[in-house]
Scaffold this motif. Structure first.
Motif, PDB file in Angstrom:
ATOM      1  N   TRP A   8      -8.273   1.345  -1.989  1.00 38.41           N
ATOM      2  CA  TRP A   8      -8.324   1.574  -0.549  1.00 38.41           C
ATOM      3  C   TRP A   8      -8.013   0.296   0.223  1.00 38.41           C
ATOM      4  O   TRP A   8      -8.105  -0.801  -0.301  1.00 38.41           O
ATOM      5  N   THR A  33      -6.905   5.542   1.571  1.00 39.29           N
ATOM      6  CA  THR A  33      -6.924   5.470   0.118  1.00 39.29           C
ATOM      7  C   THR A  33      -5.523   5.646  -0.453  1.00 39.29           C
ATOM      8  O   THR A  33      -4.693   6.361   0.114  1.00 39.29           O
ATOM      9  N   GLY A  34      -5.283   4.969  -1.554  1.00 40.43           N
ATOM     10  CA  GLY A  34      -3.994   5.034  -2.232  1.00 40.43           C
ATOM     11  C   GLY A  34      -3.824   3.815  -3.124  1.00 40.43           C
ATOM     12  O   GLY A  34      -4.689   2.948  -3.179  1.00 40.43           O
ATOM     13  N   PRO A  35      -2.697   3.740  -3.826  1.00 39.77           N
ATOM     14  CA  PRO A  35      -2.464   2.591  -4.708  1.00 39.77           C
ATOM     15  C   PRO A  35      -2.258   1.304  -3.912  1.00 39.77           C
ATOM     16  O   PRO A  35      -1.505   1.272  -2.947  1.00 39.77           O
ATOM     17  N   ARG A  84       4.635   0.513   0.233  1.00 36.89           N
ATOM     18  CA  ARG A  84       5.159  -0.131   1.442  1.00 36.89           C
ATOM     19  C   ARG A  84       4.407  -1.431   1.707  1.00 36.89           C
ATOM     20  O   ARG A  84       3.175  -1.459   1.678  1.00 36.89           O
ATOM     21  N   PHE A 113       0.851  -1.182   0.000  1.00 40.75           N
ATOM     22  CA  PHE A 113       0.000   0.000   0.000  1.00 40.75           C
ATOM     23  C   PHE A 113       0.890   1.236   0.000  1.00 40.75           C
ATOM     24  O   PHE A 113       1.725   1.393   0.889  1.00 40.75           O
ATOM     25  N   LYS A 114       0.728   2.080  -1.000  1.00 40.25           N
ATOM     26  CA  LYS A 114       1.541   3.283  -1.181  1.00 40.25           C
ATOM     27  C   LYS A 114       3.031   2.954  -1.193  1.00 40.25           C
ATOM     28  O   LYS A 114       3.855   3.633  -0.572  1.00 40.25           O
TER      29      LYS A 114
END
Length: 118
Positions: free
Chosen positions: A61, A82-84, A47, A44-45
């Motif tokens: 999300w 939320t994020g990639p 990491r 996520f983001k």
């Protein structure tokens, strides 16, 4: 004269990439114990996270537990971030296929290709 149907064998019914939406909560409609047994890795983001309760790749999300806080039914409170999001099965070795949301440039390119085919 009876016809015999030979169903084609399915190589991998589950697939090599995790589903778009998965949850670790047995009460969720997106819970799948068999898939979770394989081990699902989440990035996520950028990491790698191990504290994800639920994720959606297409919507971008994840849900994580908000500390040790519980609701009135004894379920952990979660926060939606939320994020990639990227997901993969950990049992596939070093370079497994990764399920991730297509970037906006990939989506626009696909839309252009579909328009050209019509």
């Amino acid at each position: 004269m009876s016809e015999e149907t030979n169903p084609e064998p399915v190589a991998n019914a589950v697939g090599d990439t995790p589903p778009n939406h998965l949850s670790v909560n047995p009460r969720s409609p997106h819970f799948d114990a068999d898939l979770l047994q394989r081990g699902v890795g989440i990035r996520f983001k950028g990491r790698v996270r191990t504290d994800i309760e639920e994720y959606s790749i297409s919507e971008g999300w994840v849900r994580v537990q908000a500390g040790k806080t519980m609701d009135r039914k004894g379920q952990p409170l979660t926060i939606k971030l939320t994020g990639p999001v990227e997901a993969w099965y950990e049992d596939l070795g070093e370079n497994p296929p990764v399920a991730k949301q297509a970037s906006t440039s990939e989506q626009s390119r696909d839309a252009e290709q579909e328009g050209a085919q019509e």
